[in-house]
Design a protein around this motif. Sequence first.
Motif, mmCIF file in Angstrom:
data_model
loop_
_atom_site.group_PDB
_atom_site.id
_atom_site.type_symbol
_atom_site.label_atom_id
_atom_site.label_comp_id
_atom_site.label_asym_id
_atom_site.label_seq_id
_atom_site.Cartn_x
_atom_site.Cartn_y
_atom_site.Cartn_z
ATOM 1 N N CYS A 212 -8.463 19.612 48.317
ATOM 2 C CA CYS A 212 -7.501 20.399 49.079
ATOM 3 C C CYS A 212 -6.780 19.536 50.118
ATOM 4 O O CYS A 212 -5.674 19.870 50.509
ATOM 5 C CB CYS A 212 -8.193 21.584 49.726
ATOM 6 N N SER B 297 -3.406 17.821 49.077
ATOM 7 C CA SER B 297 -2.206 18.651 48.990
ATOM 8 C C SER B 297 -1.318 18.496 50.225
ATOM 9 O O SER B 297 -0.160 18.892 50.213
ATOM 10 C CB SER B 297 -2.583 20.120 48.799
ATOM 11 N N LEU C 147 -5.350 25.192 49.436
ATOM 12 C CA LEU C 147 -4.381 24.115 49.417
ATOM 13 C C LEU C 147 -3.409 24.271 50.578
ATOM 14 O O LEU C 147 -3.184 25.377 51.069
ATOM 15 C CB LEU C 147 -3.611 24.115 48.093
#
Length: 132
Positions: A1, A4, A121
């Motif tokens: 994550c 991102s 994200l």
Amino acid sequence: CLTSVPGVGKVYAAGIIAEIGQIDRFKDHPQVAKYAGLNWKQNQSGNANSQNTELVKRGNRYLRYYLVEAANSVRRHDSEYQAFYKKKYQEVPKHQHKRAIVLTARKFVRLVDALLRNRQLYTPPRRLMEDK
């Protein structure tokens, strides 16, 4: 994550996750920042606080390195972090870059904490569309 986030690559993300470990062991983002050593010593006498204080040398130096470097990379890619950095850079006459980049890293810690806790994200904040 974490990959991102624009400007955070696999190396920075892996380093941050490896040094933090389980995010649940921290109560909130100020604890993560303190664990990394992103806080300042207090230097005061009476009611007067000193403007020229240094970072605490305690904490996880590797996590501090990854957070500061990732924040520096993010500020080059994200206009919100770039504006925050410029604002903090212009506030003081001495140690401008060091202070501004550490404060940007503190802001980045809030983002890292939220992303890891919620397992989501990164989505950039919505901007109002300007008519031309």
